[in-house]
Write an enzyme that holds these catalytic residues in place. Sequence first.
Site, PDB file in Angstrom:
ATOM      1  N   ASP A 124      14.898   3.527  -7.397  1.00 57.03           N
ATOM      2  CA  ASP A 124      15.887   4.608  -7.275  1.00 57.03           C
ATOM      3  C   ASP A 124      15.904   5.027  -5.813  1.00 57.03           C
ATOM      4  OD1 ASP A 124      16.326   4.496  -9.968  1.00 57.03           O
ATOM      5  OD2 ASP A 124      15.357   6.393 -10.458  1.00 57.03           O
ATOM      6  N   HIS A 156      -3.865 -22.990  -8.582  1.00 53.55           N
ATOM      7  CA  HIS A 156      -5.311 -23.068  -8.387  1.00 53.55           C
ATOM      8  C   HIS A 156      -5.789 -24.445  -8.831  1.00 53.55           C
ATOM      9  CE1 HIS A 156      -9.575 -21.248  -9.235  1.00 53.55           C
ATOM     10  NE2 HIS A 156      -9.581 -22.161  -8.277  1.00 53.55           N
ATOM     11  N   TYR A 171     -11.240 -15.033 -17.057  1.00 53.08           N
ATOM     12  CA  TYR A 171     -10.704 -14.566 -15.774  1.00 53.08           C
ATOM     13  C   TYR A 171     -10.765 -13.052 -15.650  1.00 53.08           C
ATOM     14  CZ  TYR A 171      -8.941 -18.297 -12.830  1.00 53.08           C
ATOM     15  OH  TYR A 171      -8.867 -19.332 -11.950  1.00 53.08           O
ATOM     16  N   HIS A 198      -4.366 -25.232 -12.694  1.00 53.16           N
ATOM     17  CA  HIS A 198      -3.528 -24.279 -13.433  1.00 53.16           C
ATOM     18  C   HIS A 198      -2.734 -23.436 -12.440  1.00 53.16           C
ATOM     19  CE1 HIS A 198      -7.438 -22.414 -12.590  1.00 53.16           C
ATOM     20  NE2 HIS A 198      -6.795 -21.259 -12.525  1.00 53.16           N
ATOM     21  N   ASP A 218      -1.091 -13.567 -21.224  1.00 49.86           N
ATOM     22  CA  ASP A 218      -2.194 -12.639 -21.412  1.00 49.86           C
ATOM     23  C   ASP A 218      -1.856 -11.333 -22.111  1.00 49.86           C
ATOM     24  OD1 ASP A 218      -4.032 -14.401 -20.421  1.00 49.86           O
ATOM     25  OD2 ASP A 218      -3.908 -13.680 -18.366  1.00 49.86           O
ATOM     26  N   ASP A 259      11.618  -0.641 -10.977  1.00 52.19           N
ATOM     27  CA  ASP A 259      12.838   0.141 -11.229  1.00 52.19           C
ATOM     28  C   ASP A 259      13.057   1.058 -10.029  1.00 52.19           C
ATOM     29  OD1 ASP A 259      14.853   1.812 -12.062  1.00 52.19           O
ATOM     30  OD2 ASP A 259      14.003   2.220 -14.025  1.00 52.19           O
ATOM     31  N   GLU A 263      24.633  -9.957 -11.946  1.00 51.51           N
ATOM     32  CA  GLU A 263      23.235 -10.234 -12.237  1.00 51.51           C
ATOM     33  C   GLU A 263      22.881 -11.699 -12.012  1.00 51.51           C
ATOM     34  OE1 GLU A 263      22.119  -6.847 -15.588  1.00 51.51           O
ATOM     35  OE2 GLU A 263      23.123  -8.697 -16.233  1.00 51.51           O
ATOM     36  N   ASP A 271      22.246   1.649 -11.391  1.00 44.54           N
ATOM     37  CA  ASP A 271      20.810   1.867 -11.531  1.00 44.54           C
ATOM     38  C   ASP A 271      20.163   0.498 -11.711  1.00 44.54           C
ATOM     39  OD1 ASP A 271      18.277   2.724 -12.024  1.00 44.54           O
ATOM     40  OD2 ASP A 271      18.757   3.955 -13.766  1.00 44.54           O
TER      41      ASP A 271
END
Length: 811
Positions: free
Chosen positions: A579, A734, A519, A568, A431, A577, A620, A723
Amino acid sequence: MCIYVSPLLPTLWIIVAVAVIVAVWLLIGMRREGCNCLVRAGSVQHSRVAHRAGNRSTLREHITGHMATRCCCLLVLLVTLGTCDGLHGRDLAHHGASMFADLTPREMHDVRDYLHGQPELGLTASQDKTLKKNSILLMELHLPRKHEALRALDRGQAKPTRQARVIVQFANQAEPNITEYIVSPLPVPTSYTRKTFKGDKPIKFESRPITMAEYSHINDILEKITAKAHNLLFESTGGFSFNNCTNRCLTFTDIAPRGLESGERRTWIMLQKFVEGYFIHPVGFEVLVNHKDLDPERWTVEKVWYNSQYFDTVEELVERYEKGTLKKVKLPDHDDEDLYSTYIPRGHSNMRTDIHGPKLVEPQGPRYHIDGNFVEYAGWSFAFRVRSSAGLQIFDLRFNGERIAYEVSLQEAIAFYSGDTPAAMQTKYIDAGWAMGTVDYELAPGIDCPEIATFRDLHHYYDTDKPVLFKNALCVFEMTTGMPLRRHFNSNFQGGYNFYGGLENHVLVVRTTSTVYNYDYIWDFLFYQNGVMESRVSATGYIHATFFTPNGLQYGSKVYNYVLGNLHTHLIHYKVDLDIAGRENSFESMNLKYVNFTNPWSHKYSIVQSKLVKTQHQKERSAAFRFDKKFPRYVHFYNPNEKNKWGHQRGYRIQYNSHANSVLPRGWREENGISWSRYQLAVTRHKDSESTSSSIYTQNDPWEPVVSFEDFIRNNENITNQDLVAWVTVGFLHVPHSEDIPNTATPGNSVGFFLRPFNFFDEDPSLASRSTVIVRPDTEGKPKVQRWTPEVIGHCVTDKPFFYNGTYPGV
């Protein structure tokens, strides 16, 4: 007196230096005279009068009072300095909020005029119908780099220069391209520089979104197609046509992605009856148009689908229809009085209609404060914006002055479909490619938001030649949830009680919507009094339906006699983010495992119980949790260097409210463009070059995307004491059903996540709320109510009649 001048360190240091000098003078005086800070300074005036009368005892009172004055002056000074420090942090947050404010109409005009004044760009009007032009597609705020913003927010340094991100389509040249520019400074721009993506990935011209100019040519070719098939369509639909129609017209929905590989631009287009809720009125006619060429006269029809049958040309379809050598469609006669997609009430209702239902009121006015894009409420403060390409975002989220998150923002929303018709097979909506942030239309008071809400207008510059005003497109309101935040009934087990305590649960809501064609997404950020923040999306609007075929029941449900509601999966992606008590954070997951040991007080028995197992994630890749793997019970972000009163590392956890799963196998063609959808959660080190997980170009080129989330974690960096950014995916499957007619309701279709404190505070911070009520029996057994806010008797509702405009004009 505490005076906040300007967020510049030199000024603050001068204030601090003067304060220190005064404090030293006061301390010297106190040391000479012997300070007893418990003496009330209010006795000074009395001692002066007594001294004139020669009273020796009151002279001692005068001296003592003078010392007390110096003592209290010192105390006042110290308290003032502390207050200044607190106000300074609040004022810096307030002052810095404008860094994140969306572009103003004036800034948009100035950027447009500046770029149109650069002859080397050769820009012309976006609304010019020709496709061979150089024009501005989108303009929005370009965020400052995080470390520059934090210097202003935390250290009082000057705010970074405001800049605009501008997408330009260069189509009037031999090699068309899409180029992004950073234009600065605002409000009076004097320069522009090319913006690049990570790895300097090029933007393919075919990946650009569809503009109104291109849609006008799509409409033109559909007029030609439907003119050839006029009789077929007229007879099949009961009198509807695409051309020369009045109240029985056909319309269309275009499907994306536009092709099967990178560089293509061919779109399946589905015809529908143009009535209220036309999304659930397919007519069984779909056509594949190749519109890659910038000359619409060279566009071609590659395939036609009619009632489960494929044809190479429109002419072939028409010829076979007229000969009667194919399966024809004959839809039921259309009846305006029985339109199943309308909102007009039908059926029997057991609800009284002569009185109104409950209303949300503010008996004494709002308890939150808004100034521009800066909001304060019950210890919370934050800045908000609505990014044109993606939607709602908040920045510098603080509770009681401490930053919890630098950014919590919507990144992407997708809906991947299945079906039996070519349009259904091809529907994989991403979208942001439809400029999801720009379709935040007007909110209706009393329905979309309470009447008491504060409404804000929004402005966008997308596929236009001037800013467009979206009236009342964002709202902020406080509400009661109807559920106590905390409560307890303490029984005496003798038919009575020792006490009852309860705290009403009030929450602040920031809301906007995105109506992406069929939608409607309702986007909420909710702020609770106990330091909890919730992000929630509720899906409503019309289902994306296709023409029913018997084979279609493998891919959904029949919701009307010729309509299939296609299954769907919705996935929503957020950037969080965090902190937590600073930027140096770490991440761990928590699970339970059973332990079996000998019962220490009865040795012939064993104890089996759960034990907490913590896993520290240092890389990560370790912190990327795929959908096909078991998700941890707790995911916890904390500051290793900061502890609460009880010795625990201060942290927050993310708690999911989601039923999501993956939409395609890993690496499968279009899945490459949504590699973030592989993970329920991924944790990365913050990088300004990794500011967004998707892009406006992914919809039309998911095969070779310019933003690939997988690249964010490919280098597998260390995430200990760093950080950190959490990338959160939520969603739901759905399978449409008959109750989705006329359209989908919100109950059960809301997902999201919570940011919940986990040892961040020493105790529940909502203890500060004065809305608490305690009831105890007195000596006679009668209830004695203790409260800290006045009791409200009687309520009122707005005296303003319902009003809704619905327009979004240029400004």
